[in-house]
Each structure stands twice: as structure tokens, then as C-alpha cells.
Design a protein around this motif. Structure first.
Motif, mmCIF file in Angstrom:
data_model
loop_
_atom_site.group_PDB
_atom_site.id
_atom_site.type_symbol
_atom_site.label_atom_id
_atom_site.label_comp_id
_atom_site.label_asym_id
_atom_site.label_seq_id
_atom_site.Cartn_x
_atom_site.Cartn_y
_atom_site.Cartn_z
ATOM 1 N N GLY A 37 6.321 -3.725 -9.105
ATOM 2 C CA GLY A 37 5.253 -3.642 -10.107
ATOM 3 C C GLY A 37 5.257 -4.821 -11.059
ATOM 4 O O GLY A 37 6.016 -4.868 -12.021
ATOM 5 N N GLU A 45 3.573 -5.102 -5.493
ATOM 6 C CA GLU A 45 2.598 -4.615 -6.485
ATOM 7 C C GLU A 45 1.465 -3.911 -5.746
ATOM 8 O O GLU A 45 0.848 -4.493 -4.859
ATOM 9 C CB GLU A 45 2.069 -5.787 -7.321
ATOM 10 N N LEU A 51 -1.599 4.463 -12.473
ATOM 11 C CA LEU A 51 -0.583 3.584 -11.866
ATOM 12 C C LEU A 51 0.531 3.247 -12.856
ATOM 13 O O LEU A 51 1.355 2.366 -12.602
ATOM 14 C CB LEU A 51 -1.232 2.294 -11.349
ATOM 15 N N GLY A 52 0.523 3.921 -13.995
ATOM 16 C CA GLY A 52 1.611 3.710 -14.971
ATOM 17 C C GLY A 52 1.607 2.309 -15.541
ATOM 18 O O GLY A 52 2.669 1.716 -15.759
ATOM 19 N N GLN A 53 0.415 1.775 -15.783
ATOM 20 C CA GLN A 53 0.344 0.376 -16.240
ATOM 21 C C GLN A 53 0.516 0.247 -17.758
ATOM 22 O O GLN A 53 -0.436 0.246 -18.523
ATOM 23 C CB GLN A 53 -0.974 -0.260 -15.780
ATOM 24 N N ASP A 89 2.355 -0.439 -1.549
ATOM 25 C CA ASP A 89 2.961 0.677 -2.274
ATOM 26 C C ASP A 89 4.465 0.637 -1.983
ATOM 27 O O ASP A 89 4.870 0.723 -0.822
ATOM 28 C CB ASP A 89 2.322 1.972 -1.741
ATOM 29 N N ILE A 90 5.276 0.536 -3.018
ATOM 30 C CA ILE A 90 6.727 0.408 -2.824
ATOM 31 C C ILE A 90 7.281 1.567 -1.989
ATOM 32 O O ILE A 90 8.238 1.397 -1.234
ATOM 33 C CB ILE A 90 7.477 0.303 -4.186
ATOM 34 N N TYR A 136 5.408 7.333 -13.251
ATOM 35 C CA TYR A 136 5.090 8.495 -12.419
ATOM 36 C C TYR A 136 5.925 8.556 -11.139
ATOM 37 O O TYR A 136 5.913 9.577 -10.448
ATOM 38 C CB TYR A 136 3.583 8.525 -12.081
ATOM 39 N N ASN A 160 10.184 -2.912 -14.406
ATOM 40 C CA ASN A 160 9.694 -1.994 -15.423
ATOM 41 C C ASN A 160 8.912 -0.965 -14.624
ATOM 42 O O ASN A 160 7.759 -1.202 -14.272
ATOM 43 C CB ASN A 160 8.817 -2.772 -16.414
ATOM 44 N N GLY A 202 2.569 -6.090 -12.937
ATOM 45 C CA GLY A 202 1.616 -6.233 -14.041
ATOM 46 C C GLY A 202 1.042 -7.637 -14.011
ATOM 47 O O GLY A 202 0.679 -8.153 -12.936
ATOM 48 N N PHE A 244 2.201 -2.591 -19.927
ATOM 49 C CA PHE A 244 2.795 -3.921 -19.775
ATOM 50 C C PHE A 244 3.670 -4.259 -20.977
ATOM 51 O O PHE A 244 3.370 -3.889 -22.119
ATOM 52 C CB PHE A 244 1.692 -4.983 -19.620
ATOM 53 N N LEU A 245 4.734 -5.020 -20.722
ATOM 54 C CA LEU A 245 5.669 -5.376 -21.799
ATOM 55 C C LEU A 245 5.091 -6.471 -22.686
ATOM 56 O O LEU A 245 4.629 -7.512 -22.197
ATOM 57 C CB LEU A 245 6.997 -5.837 -21.193
HETATM 58 N N1 SAM Z 1 6.236 -5.577 -14.803
HETATM 59 C C1 SAM Z 1 5.075 -5.449 -15.650
HETATM 60 C C2 SAM Z 1 5.489 -5.469 -17.102
HETATM 61 O O1 SAM Z 1 6.653 -5.156 -17.372
HETATM 62 O O2 SAM Z 1 4.663 -5.771 -17.947
HETATM 63 C C3 SAM Z 1 4.283 -4.171 -15.340
HETATM 64 C C4 SAM Z 1 5.023 -2.867 -15.445
HETATM 65 S S1 SAM Z 1 3.990 -1.445 -15.340
HETATM 66 C C5 SAM Z 1 4.997 -0.248 -16.176
HETATM 67 C C6 SAM Z 1 4.172 -0.861 -13.666
HETATM 68 C C7 SAM Z 1 3.557 -1.725 -12.583
HETATM 69 O O3 SAM Z 1 3.822 -1.104 -11.309
HETATM 70 C C8 SAM Z 1 2.062 -1.893 -12.657
HETATM 71 O O4 SAM Z 1 1.724 -3.230 -12.448
HETATM 72 C C9 SAM Z 1 1.527 -0.999 -11.510
HETATM 73 O O5 SAM Z 1 0.295 -1.458 -10.983
HETATM 74 C C10 SAM Z 1 2.643 -1.113 -10.509
HETATM 75 N N2 SAM Z 1 2.742 0.031 -9.574
HETATM 76 C C11 SAM Z 1 2.394 1.303 -9.809
HETATM 77 N N3 SAM Z 1 2.645 2.067 -8.724
HETATM 78 C C12 SAM Z 1 3.182 1.244 -7.782
HETATM 79 C C13 SAM Z 1 3.635 1.445 -6.449
HETATM 80 N N4 SAM Z 1 3.609 2.660 -5.874
HETATM 81 N N5 SAM Z 1 4.100 0.383 -5.754
HETATM 82 C C14 SAM Z 1 4.128 -0.849 -6.331
HETATM 83 N N6 SAM Z 1 3.706 -1.089 -7.575
HETATM 84 C C15 SAM Z 1 3.249 -0.065 -8.312
#
Ligand code: SAM
Length: 286
Positions: free
Chosen positions: A55, A76, A25-27, A101-102, A129, A125, A57, A29-30
Motif C-alpha cells: 500500500g 498497491e 481501502l483504508g486510505q 491485491d496483496i 481493514y 502503513n 498511497g 496517508f501519513l
Molecule cells: N503508505 C501510504 C502512507 O503511509 O501514506 C499509504 C498507507 S494507507 C493506510 C494504505 C494503502 O494500502 C492505500 O494506498 C490503499 O490503497 C492500499 N491498499 C488497501 N488495500 C490493499 C490491498 N488489499 N492490497 C494492496 N494495497 C492495498
């Protein structure tokens, strides 16, 4: 309020909620404390604005957006984050989380329902993927938004913010430029994330405008040309468009000539104006 960029705080939350990062899920976090306030400031989070976040996080950026904007609605996908967010964002009454899912959300409806009477901007952020699909979804939905301000991997930023007509440009560059102006706001090192990804990132901003949209006569043909021409970018326009987009060679030669372009030109050499004028002339020829 908890300091969500503190590694100790993140680890404690992870342990207490039994949470582990999902790579899929590309997690990432900042954890760099200066980055989220800057995205919020430059991303139009302020009075009179509703912000759509993608998303959350643990809610690090969400909180910075909520401190400044009238309302934040965040989509999210990971439901394991919901109980964590109930705790980390409990100090805000202007945040709504939608667990979805966005890519499956009707964004026009969401904006209408969530941000009535507010100006709207998108901040995120992005999970790496789906960087390009999310950006294209936001643009193609032609939403009434001031700006899209998103963190993406450096490589994607280079491609997205390239100038059409240069070697770094691609189909996605042209598509983004069709919908608005795009620029890199600032770079972010890989060490600003937990876990640290293998590459650096950058925050880019797209501000939709209609300049090029108004110039293109046939949108469908324009995107067919862009996709076809860049699918074989080393080939000339004549060869790539005839083989990938099935456009007759004589029509391509004729449109190139009328547009004052050489027969041997390749897609990556064409700026927006040339691509548009070529496609408009092709539209008349076909
Ligand atoms: N905003 C947080 C930060 O900056 O610490 C988290 C950023 S992290 C790169 C990406 C976030 O997008 C994760 O929380 C992940 O679960 C969520 N995510 C991944 N695929 C998604 C989707 N298809 N729709 C919505 N959220 C999604």
C-alpha cells in the motif's frame, strides 16, 4: 522531490489527478514528516536489502524506503494511484509498483523474482481493514524475511504485541508469537494522518524465528487448540475445546494433568510454553 507530507502538496496532487480518499481501502496517508524515515530506519531499509511495501498511497513511505534500500517493490491495489506515483517517485530507479491485491499475490514467488541476492524486509502503513489477515499471510507463507515492520491501529497493536498468558492476548497473539518475536516500536497519533482516523496507531515489528515452531509437534492441532480455546475465552479450556474444537473431554483432562495445569484453566492464562506442552501431550493422547 515533492514534500509528500505537506498537506498543500497532497491537496494539489489530489486536485490535479482527480483523486479522493477511499475509506473502504483504508486510505489514511501519513503527513507527519518524522514517521516514514523512522519506519524505514527501524525496518531494515538499507544497503543489501530489498523491501516489500504494502500500500503506497502517494509514495511517502516508498520514497523513504527507496532512499535507503537497494530495491523497493510495492503492491498497491488502487490503480488510480499509479499515475500519481509515476510523478512522485520519478526520482527513483529502484522502485517497482505492482498493481494488485496483496492478499492475492504469491509472496514467495514475488520475493524470489524481485529480490534475488538481497536480504528482504517488509514495511507498510497497513490498511486497517486487513491488518490481521495481511500479517498472518506474511507469517504463514514462511517467507525468508528479516522483519515485518508495520503501522497498525493501536487496538490491534495491543492485541498483537500482548504477552501470551495475559488478559490482552488472543488467538492472533499466540499465532504471531508462534512465528516470531513481536514488539511495539513507537506510537503514532491520529493527527499524523490525512484524513485523520478516529483512533491512534502504533508501529510494530515482528522478527520471524523458529523457536516455538521447533517445539510444536503437530502444527495443525496447535492451531486448532488455539482457535478453539480463544473462541470462548471466558470458558475453561476443557469446555471451550470440547465444544468449539470437538476434542473429547477426557483427552483434554489427561493432557492438562500431564502438563501440570489446573482443570479450570482458561486459554488466556497460558503462556506459549504451557500451550505448546499441553498440545504436544494432547497429540499423544488423541
Ligand atoms: N503508505 C501510504 C502512507 O503511509 O501514506 C499509504 C498507507 S494507507 C493506510 C494504505 C494503502 O494500502 C492505500 O494506498 C490503499 O490503497 C492500499 N491498499 C488497501 N488495500 C490493499 C490491498 N488489499 N492490497 C494492496 N494495497 C492495498
Amino acid at each position: 522531490m515533492k514534500n509528500l507530507t505537506n498537506i498543500g502538496v497532497i491537496k494539489e496532487l489530489m486536485e490535479r489527478y482527480g483523486f479522493s480518499f477511499s475509506k473502504g481501502l483504508g486510505q489514511n496517508f501519513l503527513i507527519n514528516p518524522s514517521v516514514c524515515p523512522r519506519i524505514a530506519e527501524e525496518g531494515f531499509a538499507g544497503s543489501g536489502y530489498g523491501i516489500l511495501e504494502i500500500g503506497t498511497g502517494f509514495g511517502t513511505l516508498t520514497a523513504e524506503l527507496a532512499k535507503r534500500a537497494d530495491k523497493v517493490t510495492a503492491v498497491e491495489i488502487d490503480k488510480r494511484l499509479l499515475p500519481v506515483l509515476s510523478e512522485t517517485l520519478s526520482g527513483f530507479d529502484n522502485v517497482k509498483i505492482i498493481n494488485d491485491d496483496i492478499m492475492k499475490v504469491d509472496l514467495g514467488e514475488l520475493i524470489k523474482n524481485e529480490f534475488d541476492g538481497l536480504k528482504v524486509a517488509v514495511c507498510a502503513n497497513l490498511p486497517y481493514y486487513i491488518t490481521s489477515p495481511v500479517i498472518m499471510l506474511l507469517l504463514e507463507s514462511e517467507l525468508p524475511i528479516t522483519a515485518i515492520t508495520v503501522m497498525v491501529q493501536k487496538e490491534a497493536a495491543v492485541r498483537l504485541t500482548a504477552k501470551p498468558g495475559t488478559r490482552e492476548s488472543g488467538a492472533v497473539t499466540v499465532a504471531v508469537n508462534y512465528y516470531g518475536e513481536v514488539e511495539t516500536l513507537f506510537n503514532v497519533s491520529r493527527g499524523s494522518f490525512m484524513p485523520a482516523p478516529k483512533v491512534d496507531s502504533a508501529v510494530i515489528q515482528i522478527r520471524p524465528d523458529r523457536k516455538y515452531r521447533n517445539m510444536v509437534r503437530n502444527k495443525e492441532l496447535f492451531f486448532k487448540v488455539v482457535k478453539g480455546a480463544f473462541s470462548q475465552r471466558r470458558k475453561t479450556m476443557v469446555n471451550s475445546l470440547s465444544s468449539a474444537a470437538g476434542i473429547p473431554k477426557d483427552a483434554i483432562f489427561s493432557a492438562l494433568e500431564k502438563a501440570g495445569l489446573p482443570e479450570t484453566v482458561r486459554a488466556e492464562k497460558l503462556d506459549m510454553e504451557s500451550l505448546i506442552s499441553f498440545t504436544n501431550l494432547l497429540d499423544c493422547t488423541l
